[in-house]
Scaffold this motif. Structure first.
Motif, mmCIF file in Angstrom:
data_model
loop_
_atom_site.group_PDB
_atom_site.id
_atom_site.type_symbol
_atom_site.label_atom_id
_atom_site.label_comp_id
_atom_site.label_asym_id
_atom_site.label_seq_id
_atom_site.Cartn_x
_atom_site.Cartn_y
_atom_site.Cartn_z
ATOM 1 N N THR A 192 -7.704 -0.918 -3.750
ATOM 2 C CA THR A 192 -7.161 0.438 -3.778
ATOM 3 C C THR A 192 -7.982 1.392 -2.923
ATOM 4 N N SER A 193 -9.315 1.242 -2.985
ATOM 5 C CA SER A 193 -10.185 2.136 -2.212
ATOM 6 C C SER A 193 -10.058 1.900 -0.709
ATOM 7 N N ALA B 266 2.271 1.825 -3.413
ATOM 8 C CA ALA B 266 1.234 2.294 -4.330
ATOM 9 C C ALA B 266 0.960 3.783 -4.151
ATOM 10 N N HIS B 267 1.027 4.273 -2.906
ATOM 11 C CA HIS B 267 0.740 5.680 -2.643
ATOM 12 C C HIS B 267 1.914 6.588 -2.976
ATOM 13 N N LEU B 268 3.131 6.073 -2.926
ATOM 14 C CA LEU B 268 4.309 6.913 -3.112
ATOM 15 C C LEU B 268 4.854 6.896 -4.533
ATOM 16 N N ALA C 149 4.086 6.523 -8.629
ATOM 17 C CA ALA C 149 3.018 6.616 -9.634
ATOM 18 C C ALA C 149 3.129 5.510 -10.676
ATOM 19 N N GLY D 82 -7.303 1.437 0.882
ATOM 20 C CA GLY D 82 -6.138 2.180 1.336
ATOM 21 C C GLY D 82 -5.384 1.465 2.439
ATOM 22 N N TYR D 83 -5.054 2.221 3.479
ATOM 23 C CA TYR D 83 -4.241 1.670 4.567
ATOM 24 C C TYR D 83 -5.033 0.740 5.486
ATOM 25 N N VAL E 66 0.845 -1.206 0.000
ATOM 26 C CA VAL E 66 0.000 0.000 0.000
ATOM 27 C C VAL E 66 0.876 1.250 0.000
ATOM 28 N N LEU E 67 1.947 1.211 0.800
ATOM 29 C CA LEU E 67 2.851 2.354 0.864
ATOM 30 C C LEU E 67 3.489 2.635 -0.491
#
Length: 379
Positions: A149-150, A103-105, A107, A152-153, A100-101
């Motif tokens: 994806t929705s 994916a968020h950091l 692109a 999230g963490y 998850v980390l």
């Protein structure tokens, strides 16, 4: 008594082992069938429990794919360090968080999946929770689709962590029912029963733990086996080799037949007199039919607080007359057992084998084999 190389039971197991041809050492067809049953129960119940508590819906999966890989380890190789509760729960959860980390950091999805899995390996290694399905948990967090994806963490917590906790709990219950050792813990190192700094006799000679460590360094490979289990395996190999080379004499041939015994109803003073008069350390205690009920020694008599002979005696170590005499080595070198009572199927006393008897037998056997080798060399 441990199974010997020549015992029918062990030979039967070895024949079954060869027919099945497992890829993992020690695996049998029965073990694999038990693993299949465990995975069936574990995965099914994990899905059902999550469904009951969290409901069904398209917003988030009730069980994630890495649980299938975790089930393989948990039920098929429960002794593996990678299949223990913390690696399953921590490895999956931490890896999902790393995914998850990433994916968020990052692109770029191609770069993100590589970074996510590599971060998962690093995090699991640092937290001593290495678990191969963790790599899949990290990938799922990256490519699991809109539902993942929705989340999230929250995704590492549910469903990953919840799935892992339920699966481990079911695994513990299943292995307890099937009488398998899980969670797998190292066998305690034999202690010196004399309260001195010396190593216990069984591990005083031969290889030492540092030899195992040096061998692992020399191999320069990572083995999927606990360090303590590897040590125990090598010592069992040593014992099996001893059984193969020295196991031709039976207890019947070695035992003392004129056994000094005492009836369970006799006095403590009588037991002490017999031990001292015959200079023996262990006295078999029998009932009126000469059937063994226990043993007693001077130490047991000295520690007796109250009561008669029945309160002083301890459980006897026994062997059958046709058992290999060398198979008594583990018992007679444990620092507590000084004699093995040889009994018939009805527990009647046939003889006794002491530490002295066994030592004399091994010395004679070694001398005979050395003489044979010398004669062969001279010829």
């Amino acid at each position: 008594m441990p199974e010997t190389i020549g015992s029918p039971r062990l030979l039967g197991r070895l024949r079954g082992f060869r027919v099945f041809r497992p890829i993992l050492a020690g695996a049998t067809l029965r073990e694999r069938l038990v693993a299949c049953l465990g995975a069936l129960a574990g995965i099914t119940l994990t899905g059902l429990i999550c469904g009951w508590f969290f409901g069904e819906g398209p917003h988030i999966p009730l069980i994630v794919a890495p649980m299938g890989a975790s089930a393989v380890l948990l039920f098929a190789v429960p002794a593996s360090p990678l299949a223990q509760p913390w690696p399953v729960i921590g490895g999956n959860t931490i890896s999902a968080f790393m995914g998850v980390l990433a994916a968020h950091l990052i692109a770029d999805p191609v770069v993100a999946i590589g970074v996510g899995v590599s971060l998962a390996i690093a995090a699991m290694s640092l937290t001593r929770s290495l678990h191969p399905p963790g790599g899949a948990a990290a990938l799922t967090a990256l490519i699991g689709g809109p539902a993942v994806t929705s989340a999230g963490y929250l995704f590492p917590l549910f469903p990953v962590c919840i799935n892992s906790v339920i699966l481990v709990a079911l695994g513990i219950a299943f292995h307890k029912i099937s009488r398998r050792n899980y969670p797998h813990g190292p066998v305690a190192v034999p202690a010196n029963t004399h309260a001195t700094a010396d190593l216990p006799p069984p591990i005083r000679v031969g290889f030492k733990p540092e030899d195992v460590d040096a061998a692992l360094v020399a191999l320069d490979e990572t083995l999927d086996i606990d360090r303590h289990d590897l040590d125990r395996l090598l010592r069992q190999v040593e014992f099996q080799a001893l059984m193969r080379t020295q196991g031709d004499l039976s207890c019947r041939e070695v035992m003392s037949r004129d056994v000094i015994t005492i009836r369970s109803g006799e006095s403590v003073e009588r037991a002490r007199d017999l031990l001292l008069a015959h200079n023996v350390r262990t006295l078999p205690v029998v009932d009126s039919g000469n059937r063994l009920v226990g043993t007693v020694g001077l130490r047991e008599l000295a520690l007796r607080q109250a009561g008669g002979l029945a309160e002083a005696m301890s459980e006897a170590s026994t062997a059958a007359p046709d058992d290999p005499a060398v198979g008594l080595v583990p018992n007679l070198t444990d620092g507590r057992t000084h004699a093995i009572v040889v009994t018939a199927p009805d527990r009647s006393v046939l003889g006794v084998i002491t530490q002295t008897d066994l030592l004399a037998t091994l010395a004679r056997s070694a001398s005979a084999k050395a003489f044979t080798l010398q004669a062969a060399s001279a010829a």
